[in-house]
Design a protein around this motif. Structure first.
Motif, short mmCIF file in Angstrom:
data_model
loop_
_atom_site.label_atom_id
_atom_site.label_comp_id
_atom_site.label_asym_id
_atom_site.label_seq_id
_atom_site.Cartn_x
_atom_site.Cartn_y
_atom_site.Cartn_z
N PHE A 256 -51.03 -9.15 116.88
CA PHE A 256 -50.98 -10.25 116.15
C PHE A 256 -51.58 -10.72 114.65
O PHE A 256 -50.96 -11.06 113.79
CB PHE A 256 -51.46 -11.43 117.06
N VAL A 257 -52.40 -9.85 114.64
CA VAL A 257 -53.19 -9.80 113.16
C VAL A 257 -52.13 -9.05 112.13
O VAL A 257 -51.92 -9.40 111.09
CB VAL A 257 -54.43 -9.26 113.17
N LEU A 258 -51.69 -7.87 112.59
CA LEU A 258 -50.65 -7.41 111.67
C LEU A 258 -49.49 -8.14 111.47
O LEU A 258 -48.63 -8.01 110.42
CB LEU A 258 -50.13 -6.08 112.39
N ALA B 56 -48.45 -9.07 107.77
CA ALA B 56 -46.94 -9.02 107.35
C ALA B 56 -46.17 -10.22 106.96
O ALA B 56 -45.26 -10.37 106.08
CB ALA B 56 -46.37 -8.15 108.52
N SER B 57 -46.48 -11.45 107.68
CA SER B 57 -45.79 -12.39 107.11
C SER B 57 -46.29 -13.06 105.79
O SER B 57 -45.89 -14.06 105.57
CB SER B 57 -46.01 -13.49 108.41
N GLY B 58 -47.35 -12.36 105.25
CA GLY B 58 -48.22 -13.06 104.26
C GLY B 58 -47.01 -13.22 102.83
O GLY B 58 -46.88 -14.24 102.34
N GLN C 275 -52.99 -18.82 105.62
CA GLN C 275 -54.30 -18.50 105.66
C GLN C 275 -54.96 -19.46 106.66
O GLN C 275 -55.69 -19.14 107.78
CB GLN C 275 -55.29 -18.70 104.36
N LEU C 276 -54.57 -20.88 106.93
CA LEU C 276 -54.89 -21.49 107.83
C LEU C 276 -54.55 -21.25 109.25
O LEU C 276 -55.46 -21.63 110.30
CB LEU C 276 -54.65 -23.20 107.64
N ILE C 277 -53.49 -20.56 109.53
CA ILE C 277 -52.91 -20.29 110.66
C ILE C 277 -54.10 -19.28 111.44
O ILE C 277 -54.56 -19.58 112.51
CB ILE C 277 -51.61 -19.42 110.63
#
Length: 136
Positions: free
Chosen positions: A28-30, A34-36, A46-48
């Motif tokens: 999930f972190v990756l 990647a969605s950045g 960032q809030l997510i």
């Protein structure tokens, strides 16, 4: 309600401690990282992750504390049963977990002093303990 929460807390603690939970969390972190670029590293992006980690951490603290309290109480009950069952054990030690930290330290210091004065026990354990400590 108590049994329901105990079942939920036990199951959650078991799942959270499973290696697969760690792998899923990393995934999930990756995925979030990647969605950045797609979300232009926006405040919402960032809030997510900030919101998700805060909420999950908040809930995990209660679940983990419940599991630790239950484990500690079960361990204490087992030790109390050993104190009750062993003939030479002193029954006065049953329930000392309810004393203050200072009182428990006084008891521990008195026990250590008592052991040090009993040369039979000191001579048999001290070299073994010193050898074990020397390994580390």
């Amino acid at each position: 309600m108590d049994q329901f929460f105990t079942r939920i807390a036990s199951r959650s603690a078991s799942l959270m401690g499973h290696p697969l939970a760690f792998i899923i969390s990393v995934a999930f972190v990756l995925l979030w990282a990647a969605s950045g670029p797609l979300l232009h590293y926006s405040d919402t992006w960032q809030l997510i992750v900030n919101t998700a980690t805060t909420v999950l951490t908040f809930l995990a603290v209660f679940l983990i504390q419940n599991s630790q309290n239950r484990d500690g109480a079960a361990m204490q009950a087992k030790l109390d049963e050993l104190l009750r069952a062993v003939d030479k054990a002193r029954g006065e030690f049953v329930g000392i977990e309810h004393l203050t930290d200072a009182q428990i330290c006084e008891i521990r210091d008195a026990l250590e002093k008592d052991i040090a004065q009993d040369h039979g026990k000191e001579t048999t354990t001290r070299p073994t303990v010193e050898r074990l400590l020397a390994r580390y």
